[in-house]
Design a protein around this motif. Structure first.
Motif, mmCIF file in Angstrom:
data_model
loop_
_atom_site.group_PDB
_atom_site.id
_atom_site.type_symbol
_atom_site.label_atom_id
_atom_site.label_comp_id
_atom_site.label_asym_id
_atom_site.label_seq_id
_atom_site.Cartn_x
_atom_site.Cartn_y
_atom_site.Cartn_z
ATOM 1 N N PRO A 174 0.914 -1.200 0.192
ATOM 2 C CA PRO A 174 -0.053 0.137 0.034
ATOM 3 C C PRO A 174 0.938 1.247 -0.029
ATOM 4 O O PRO A 174 2.198 1.379 0.532
ATOM 5 C CB PRO A 174 -0.809 -0.119 1.399
ATOM 6 C CG PRO A 174 -0.521 -1.530 2.194
ATOM 7 C CD PRO A 174 0.573 -2.111 0.949
ATOM 8 N N ALA A 175 0.320 2.249 -0.668
ATOM 9 C CA ALA A 175 1.173 3.639 -0.791
ATOM 10 C C ALA A 175 1.293 4.294 0.502
ATOM 11 O O ALA A 175 2.311 4.915 0.763
ATOM 12 C CB ALA A 175 0.203 4.473 -1.556
ATOM 13 N N GLY A 176 0.519 4.025 1.538
ATOM 14 C CA GLY A 176 0.596 4.669 2.947
ATOM 15 C C GLY A 176 1.879 4.088 3.496
ATOM 16 O O GLY A 176 2.540 4.597 4.285
ATOM 17 N N ALA A 177 1.979 2.799 3.255
ATOM 18 C CA ALA A 177 3.454 2.117 3.960
ATOM 19 C C ALA A 177 4.480 2.566 3.537
ATOM 20 O O ALA A 177 5.788 2.664 4.271
ATOM 21 C CB ALA A 177 3.150 0.455 3.930
ATOM 22 N N GLU A 234 5.322 5.627 2.652
ATOM 23 C CA GLU A 234 5.226 6.901 2.856
ATOM 24 C C GLU A 234 5.700 7.418 4.140
ATOM 25 O O GLU A 234 5.913 8.400 4.487
ATOM 26 C CB GLU A 234 3.903 7.835 2.801
ATOM 27 C CG GLU A 234 3.541 7.805 1.114
ATOM 28 C CD GLU A 234 2.171 8.556 1.096
ATOM 29 O OE1 GLU A 234 1.627 8.766 1.934
ATOM 30 O OE2 GLU A 234 1.556 8.545 -0.121
ATOM 31 N N ARG A 235 5.863 6.344 5.165
ATOM 32 C CA ARG A 235 6.585 6.463 6.452
ATOM 33 C C ARG A 235 7.847 6.883 6.436
ATOM 34 O O ARG A 235 8.906 6.314 5.470
ATOM 35 C CB ARG A 235 6.379 5.072 6.980
ATOM 36 C CG ARG A 235 4.949 4.495 7.430
ATOM 37 C CD ARG A 235 5.008 3.276 8.216
ATOM 38 N NE ARG A 235 3.484 2.656 8.194
ATOM 39 C CZ ARG A 235 3.245 1.589 8.469
ATOM 40 N NH1 ARG A 235 4.254 0.749 8.761
ATOM 41 N NH2 ARG A 235 1.943 1.176 8.708
#
Length: 102
Positions: free
Chosen positions: A25-28, A30-31
């Motif tokens: 996922p893109a959210g992972a 961006e960390r």
């Protein structure tokens, strides 16, 4: 025939790794921790490859002309020389040590 089995397994494994990368996922991604790791990982892999290629021959640990070339490149980098000068210094020192050492 065993070579073709190994090639097939490698192909499937490479495709699976590529697919796994696309499914993250893109959210992972961006960390901040992931971004720092992604920035440092290529440098670590290149350093490991350089050390392995410089200090080993088969199964043995060796210190030879390649180590002198690597040292010359490191000195050139510390002096902030351009990339081609760094590579040239490494090549010249390695060739010189091999010529003198036989």
């Amino acid at each position: 025939m065993n070579v073709w089995i190994a090639i097939g397994i490698t192909v499937v494994g490479c495709y699976a790794v590529k697919l796994a990368g696309l499914l993250v996922p893109a959210g992972a991604l961006e960390r901040p921790t992931v971004q720092k790791l992604a920035a440092l990982l290529p440098v670590a892999l290149l350093a490991a490859l350089t050390a392995q290629q410089t200090f080993s021959t088969g199964d043995a640990l060796v210190i030879d002309a390649r180590a002198a070339g690597l040292a010359a490149a490191a000195v050139a980098l510390l002096l902030r020389a351009p990339f081609l000068v760094v590579v040239g210094a490494a090549v010249l020192v390695t060739a010189g040590v091999r010529a003198l050492g036989g």
